[in-house]
Scaffold this active site. Structure first.
Site, PDB file in Angstrom:
ATOM      1  N   MET A   7       0.927  -1.201   0.268  1.00  0.00           N
ATOM      2  CA  MET A   7       0.105   0.119  -0.014  1.00  0.00           C
ATOM      3  C   MET A   7       0.802   1.147   0.089  1.00  0.00           C
ATOM      4  SD  MET A   7      -3.077  -0.982   2.627  1.00  0.00           S
ATOM      5  CE  MET A   7      -4.169   0.544   2.351  1.00  0.00           C
ATOM      6  N   CYS A  20       2.700   8.346  10.792  1.00  0.00           N
ATOM      7  CA  CYS A  20       1.550   9.221  10.005  1.00  0.00           C
ATOM      8  C   CYS A  20       0.757  10.067  11.118  1.00  0.00           C
ATOM      9  CB  CYS A  20       0.562   8.160   9.115  1.00  0.00           C
ATOM     10  SG  CYS A  20      -0.107   6.715   9.857  1.00  0.00           S
ATOM     11  N   GLU A  37       1.895   2.807  19.285  1.00  0.00           N
ATOM     12  CA  GLU A  37       1.858   4.342  18.681  1.00  0.00           C
ATOM     13  C   GLU A  37       1.959   5.412  19.557  1.00  0.00           C
ATOM     14  OE1 GLU A  37      -0.139   5.720  14.573  1.00  0.00           O
ATOM     15  OE2 GLU A  37       1.086   3.841  15.616  1.00  0.00           O
ATOM     16  N   LYS A  51       5.486   6.348  20.181  1.00  0.00           N
ATOM     17  CA  LYS A  51       6.035   6.834  18.730  1.00  0.00           C
ATOM     18  C   LYS A  51       5.596   8.388  18.772  1.00  0.00           C
ATOM     19  CE  LYS A  51       5.692   2.942  16.077  1.00  0.00           C
ATOM     20  NZ  LYS A  51       5.214   2.071  14.996  1.00  0.00           N
ATOM     21  N   ARG A  90      -8.325   3.462  16.746  1.00  0.00           N
ATOM     22  CA  ARG A  90      -8.585   2.855  15.257  1.00  0.00           C
ATOM     23  C   ARG A  90     -10.007   3.121  15.084  1.00  0.00           C
ATOM     24  NH1 ARG A  90      -4.410   2.762  11.924  1.00  0.00           N
ATOM     25  NH2 ARG A  90      -3.303   1.373  13.129  1.00  0.00           N
ATOM     26  N   HIS A 108      -6.423  10.628   8.919  1.00  0.00           N
ATOM     27  CA  HIS A 108      -6.342  10.511  10.536  1.00  0.00           C
ATOM     28  C   HIS A 108      -7.022  11.778  11.067  1.00  0.00           C
ATOM     29  CE1 HIS A 108      -4.295   6.980  10.288  1.00  0.00           C
ATOM     30  NE2 HIS A 108      -3.089   7.652  10.797  1.00  0.00           N
ATOM     31  N   ASN A 122      -3.324  10.374   5.918  1.00  0.00           N
ATOM     32  CA  ASN A 122      -2.227   9.276   6.585  1.00  0.00           C
ATOM     33  C   ASN A 122      -1.463   8.499   5.379  1.00  0.00           C
ATOM     34  OD1 ASN A 122      -4.924   7.766   6.337  1.00  0.00           O
ATOM     35  ND2 ASN A 122      -3.485   6.178   6.640  1.00  0.00           N
TER      36      ASN A 122
END
Length: 355
Positions: free
Chosen positions: A14, A154, A208, A211, A241, A248, A333
């Site tokens: 992707m 992202c 996440e 990060k 999510r 996002h 994103n």
């Protein structure tokens, strides 16, 4: 101008497909090699499944100038055969491949493998371009002719883009954020199971939040002789999510150590365009779009603004608990936060003479 020869590693995934779109008919880079797990004659053939279907999963058609680009396996790929390399592979594989590539050629990555290395800048063009000087330190320390420049997570991207002008103009000291992230950010494998995401919000994305904290502080940090000194911001977040394909959405609460009005924040956002007038092919005309309509931004309506490269902001209101403002942002994103953002980073490196 003669275009630089480029390779895309992980071209059928992707993120790799986003590279393909972003580099189609690019005025500065010409894709001459696709790299996948297996040798194939052409990129169109590499996308073909055994049942006759195509792995191409983007809304736009496969560009004509990419269909016949030759494909080679990662085992046989010679990084010295091109001028610049774009990688879109999982972090474990990036740890193996990217040092080999960076040793000989400029390499731009969507993976996290190098994001936290002390000799590696984490750059969002228009936010902290000046950190690119750290590339010279990476080359010297590792005895590389090239380098590896990763883009941020992202989820970090839209947050960093909107915090940077506030951090520049005001004394931002505390930030809280809640994200509602698109399922495309999880990739296809292992990813998020479809039935888990439909009619649902999943309240946890492993690793996440850490990060986001580390990356924002590094991006907004100060370059020193020892690397990057993290920004002195207290930041915390909850990353979730949501049942959204792309884009996002983030709810941000920013605290200031000085009194700042909502009107001042809107003015700073509207006037802030650090990419205007630069030779950056992938940059949008509008860096941050500000909505006065309290029902915007909406991810379905606003993720493709500026071809997915503009960050949209709305619901800018006073935040009395932290002593600052709160706002909602939408950032694409898989464009600004992935392949096209990495191409923009390469354009920035070319502008600065690093390529």
């Amino acid at each position: 101008m003669t275009r630089l020869k480029a390779a895309i590693v992980g071209a059928t995934g992707m993120a790799g497909q986003q590279f393909v779109l972003a580099l189609s008919n690019h005025p500065q880079f010409e894709v001459v090699q696709m790299v996948t797990s297996r040798d194939k004659r052409t990129y169109k053939e590499a996308l073909q499944e055994t049942d006759g279907s195509s792995r191409w999963s983007l809304g736009a058609d496969l560009p004509d100038d990419m269909k016949d680009v030759p494909v080679v396996s990662s085992e046989r790929f010679e990084p010295g055969s091109v001028d610049v390399i774009f990688t879109a592979v999982e972090s474990d594989l990036a740890l193996e491949l990217e040092p080999k590539y960076g040793a000989v050629r400029p390499t731009f990555s969507t993976a996290s493998a190098f994001r936290y290395e002390s000799d590696t800048p984490l750059i969002v063009p228009g936010v902290n371009d000046h950190h690119a000087a750290l590339v010279k330190r990476q080359q010297a320390a590792r005895n590389w002719k090239g380098f590896v420049l990763p883009i941020p997570n992202c989820t970090t991207t839209g947050l960093a883009i909107t915090l940077q002008p506030l951090y520049q103009h005001f004394q931002v000291n505390r930030v809280l954020m809640v994200s509602m992230q698109a399922v495309s950010g999880a990739g296809r494998s292992p990813g998020v199971r479809t039935l888990d995401s439909l009619d649902n919000i999943i309240p946890f994305i492993p690793k996440e939040e850490e990060k986001v904290r580390r990356e924002v502080m590094k991006i907004l940090g100060t370059q020193t002789d020892d690397g990057i000194e993290p920004a002195s911001i207290d930041i915390n977040c909850i990353c979730t999510r949501a049942a959204v394909l792309d884009g996002h959405t983030e709810a941000v609460f920013a605290g200031f150590s000085e009194s700042v009005s909502v009107a001042e924040v809107k003015r700073v956002f509207r006037e802030h365009n650090p990419v205007r007038g630069r030779n950056l092919h992938s940059a949008p005309d509008e860096w941050i779009h500000v909505f006065d309509d309290p029902f915007r931004p909406q991810v379905r309506l606003d993720r493709d603004r500026g071809d997915g490269m503009t960050t949209s902001v709305g619901r800018i209101e006073e935040e009395p608990i932290l002593g600052g403002v709160k706002y909602v942002l939408v950032s694409h994103n898989t464009k600004m936060g992935a392949g096209k953002g990495a191409v923009l980073l390469a354009e920035c490196a070319l502008e600065q003479g690093l390529i």
